[in-house]
Design an enzyme around this catalytic site. Structure first.
Site, PDB file in Angstrom:
ATOM      1  N   GLU A  74       8.458   3.704   6.133  1.00 42.74           N
ATOM      2  CA  GLU A  74       8.053   2.290   6.023  1.00 42.74           C
ATOM      3  C   GLU A  74       7.732   1.732   7.401  1.00 42.74           C
ATOM      4  OE1 GLU A  74       6.814   1.038   3.171  1.00 42.74           O
ATOM      5  OE2 GLU A  74       8.765   1.395   2.235  1.00 42.74           O
ATOM      6  N   HIS A  75       6.637   0.987   7.466  1.00 41.76           N
ATOM      7  CA  HIS A  75       6.159   0.388   8.722  1.00 41.76           C
ATOM      8  C   HIS A  75       5.848   1.453   9.776  1.00 41.76           C
ATOM      9  CE1 HIS A  75       6.547  -3.844   7.609  1.00 41.76           C
ATOM     10  NE2 HIS A  75       7.602  -3.461   6.910  1.00 41.76           N
ATOM     11  N   ASP A  90       2.856   3.407   9.134  1.00 43.84           N
ATOM     12  CA  ASP A  90       1.415   3.740   9.032  1.00 43.84           C
ATOM     13  C   ASP A  90       0.606   3.128  10.164  1.00 43.84           C
ATOM     14  OD1 ASP A  90       1.521   1.135   7.903  1.00 43.84           O
ATOM     15  OD2 ASP A  90       0.257   1.637   6.178  1.00 43.84           O
ATOM     16  N   GLY A 118       2.800  -9.514  -5.885  1.00 40.98           N
ATOM     17  CA  GLY A 118       3.746 -10.059  -4.920  1.00 40.98           C
ATOM     18  C   GLY A 118       5.082  -9.353  -4.941  1.00 40.98           C
ATOM     19  N   ALA A 119       5.098  -8.117  -5.456  1.00 39.02           N
ATOM     20  CA  ALA A 119       6.362  -7.385  -5.592  1.00 39.02           C
ATOM     21  C   ALA A 119       6.427  -6.194  -4.643  1.00 39.02           C
ATOM     22  CB  ALA A 119       6.533  -6.905  -7.030  1.00 39.02           C
ATOM     23  N   SER A 157      -0.523  -4.243  -5.620  1.00 46.01           N
ATOM     24  CA  SER A 157      -1.517  -4.630  -6.625  1.00 46.01           C
ATOM     25  C   SER A 157      -2.862  -4.888  -5.950  1.00 46.01           C
ATOM     26  CB  SER A 157      -1.055  -5.855  -7.407  1.00 46.01           C
ATOM     27  OG  SER A 157      -0.810  -6.926  -6.529  1.00 46.01           O
ATOM     28  N   ASP A 176      -1.430   2.024   1.503  1.00 43.53           N
ATOM     29  CA  ASP A 176      -1.535   1.600   0.101  1.00 43.53           C
ATOM     30  C   ASP A 176      -2.882   1.997  -0.504  1.00 43.53           C
ATOM     31  OD1 ASP A 176       0.804   0.468   0.929  1.00 43.53           O
ATOM     32  OD2 ASP A 176       0.055  -1.591   0.932  1.00 43.53           O
ATOM     33  N   TYR A 216       4.934  -9.670   9.202  1.00 43.18           N
ATOM     34  CA  TYR A 216       4.287  -8.357   9.307  1.00 43.18           C
ATOM     35  C   TYR A 216       3.506  -8.278  10.620  1.00 43.18           C
ATOM     36  CZ  TYR A 216       1.650  -4.255   7.641  1.00 43.18           C
ATOM     37  OH  TYR A 216       1.112  -2.998   7.491  1.00 43.18           O
TER      38      TYR A 216
HETATM   39  C1  GLA Z   1       2.424  -2.953   3.380  1.00 39.98           C
HETATM   40  C2  GLA Z   1       1.137  -2.507   4.070  1.00 39.98           C
HETATM   41  C3  GLA Z   1       1.180  -1.010   4.380  1.00 39.98           C
HETATM   42  C4  GLA Z   1       2.467  -0.633   5.123  1.00 39.98           C
HETATM   43  C5  GLA Z   1       3.690  -1.217   4.414  1.00 39.98           C
HETATM   44  C6  GLA Z   1       4.958  -1.014   5.195  1.00 39.98           C
HETATM   45  O1  GLA Z   1       2.510  -2.365   2.120  1.00 39.98           O
HETATM   46  O2  GLA Z   1       0.018  -2.778   3.265  1.00 39.98           O
HETATM   47  O3  GLA Z   1       0.033  -0.640   5.117  1.00 39.98           O
HETATM   48  O4  GLA Z   1       2.406  -1.029   6.463  1.00 39.98           O
HETATM   49  O5  GLA Z   1       3.545  -2.601   4.166  1.00 39.98           O
HETATM   50  O6  GLA Z   1       5.279   0.329   5.248  1.00 39.98           O
END
Ligand code: GLA
Length: 384
Positions: A31-32, A34, A118-119, A123, A168, A220
């Site tokens: 997570e975080h 990419d 928003g979850a 989406s 994503d 973010y």
């Molecule tokens: C969101 C962003 C992704 C990624 C995640 C955190 O989903 O769209 O690119 O950075 O947060 O891992």
């Protein structure tokens, strides 16, 4: 899909010529990382965005949203922001594709999706990827999955205005069934790793905390800037220019972290250690050591909570309760954070008990009703 086709007939007087689907995603670990050129390990889920469409002559695109019961219409020659938020993802992809020199032709469409919004289950990425795939098919452009992901990400960054990474859109375009993809976000090389959920008797259990993600865009971007600051300072301190946190090892970080502002040091520690956890998690999964994989997921959550500071008290509570359920192998928050969903790997025979006995504890303590999605890992976007 049948409802979508009927609605198309109702709106436009004949059946659609093609339908496209693109899935949402759950990130198992990574997570975080990419946007720091690191590793991620997401899977696509059986919650999708569907589009039914037919090409039309001229320049006017008309789209009806079955979920919002609103219609948006605009000319391909003047793509501006729409009054409808939902319409901007589609407009954005068309604009970016045109600006990139692709042949974008007009169409009528009806859209509908069941990826919770928003979850933190992407989406919007599913929607963008479905649109890019539709346009590529109608114009016989033949875009690769990677290009579809990159154009969709660009639409999100430049038109919608969210500075997301590539994860994503990439997983929505390129996912493989019953697999998660190990993606190297530095060069976009990837490989599918089989999950074999059924044979292993485990399920991916996603629980929506019911906390709508707040602050996510500003926080973010703040995290992205803190990472960039870390890269700059670590380059100065070490005397070698560094391109991204991917270039930094845990021992480099140990050496210099006391010379970094504390917050920056924490952010860097999360990213560098998370990259290690992703690679270790894939190795454990391939060896069939699911308990070790689960432990890495638990560690990922602790790092996101303490170092990256993107969790919330409700999500922490939900993760704790889930981790303490005897059938859970591992659990963490998933996605950008600040609310949204958790993901757990759980023995399938214990899922009912989890829903019956554990989730009410969460509801009792927070007053929020959690929703559970037991998901299968599906293929990426496809056309019919
Ligand atoms: C969101 C962003 C992704 C990624 C995640 C955190 O989903 O769209 O690119 O950075 O947060 O891992």
């Amino acid at each position: 899909m049948a409802e979508l086709q009927q609605e198309f007939q109702k709106q436009f007087g004949k059946p659609p010529e093609l339908t496209v689907r693109a899935p949402g995603r759950v990130n198992l670990i990574g997570e975080h990382t990419d946007y720091n050129e690191g590793f991620v390990f997401p899977a696509a889920i059986d919650r999708v965005m569907n589009i039914a469409a037919s090409p039309v002559d001229g320049k006017t695109v008309t789209v009806y949203s079955l979920d919002y019961r609103q219609k948006d219409s605009f000319s391909l020659d003047a793509i501006e922001k729409s009054q409808y938020g939902w319409a901007n993802y589609l407009r954005g992809v068309l604009k970016i594709m045109r600006d990139a020199g692709h042949k974008v032709t007009a169409f009528n469409a009806v859209i509908s999706g069941d990826v919770p919004q928003g979850a933190g289950l992407s989406s919007s990425a599913a929607y963008e990827v479905a649109v890019a795939r539709l346009v590529s098919t109608m114009g016989s452009i033949g875009l690769s999955g990677k290009n579809i992901a990159l154009l969709s990400q660009r639409a999100e960054n430049q038109f919608v205005g969210v500075q997301c990474g590539i994860m994503d859109q990439f997983i929505s375009a390129l996912a493989e069934r019953d697999s998660a993809l190990l993606i190297d976000c530095r060069n976009l090389e990837y490989r599918a790793v089989k999950l074999n959920l059924e044979a292993r008797g485990v399920s991916i259990v996603i629980t929506n905390s019911g906390v709508q993600r707040g602050l996510v865009d500003s926080e973010y971007n703040a995290r992205r800037n803190e990472c960039a600051e870390g890269v700059r300072l670590l380059g100065e301190l070490s005397g070698h220019p560094i391109h991204s946190l991917r270039d930094v090892s845990l021992s480099d970080l140990d050496e210099f972290s006391t010379q970094l502002p504390e917050v920056v040091a924490r952010r860097c520690h999360h990213v560098v250690s998370e990259n290690h956890r992703v690679l270790a998690a894939v190795e454990k999964l391939e060896q069939g050591h699911l308990r070790s994989l689960g432990k890495l997921m638990n560690e990922s959550h602790a790092s996101l909570r303490d170092d990256y500071q993107v969790s919330t008290p409700e999500v922490d509570l939900l993760v704790n309760l889930t981790q303490n359920h005897p059938g859970t192998l591992g659990a963490r928050m998933t996605g950008a954070g600040f609310g949204g969903c958790t993901v757990a790997i759980m023995e399938t025979t214990t899922v009912d008990e989890f829903v019956k006995n554990v989730l009410p504890l969460y509801e009792k303590q927070t007053g929020r009703k959690p929703e559970v999605y037991v998901c299968t890992a599906v293929d990426g976007a496809s056309v019919n």
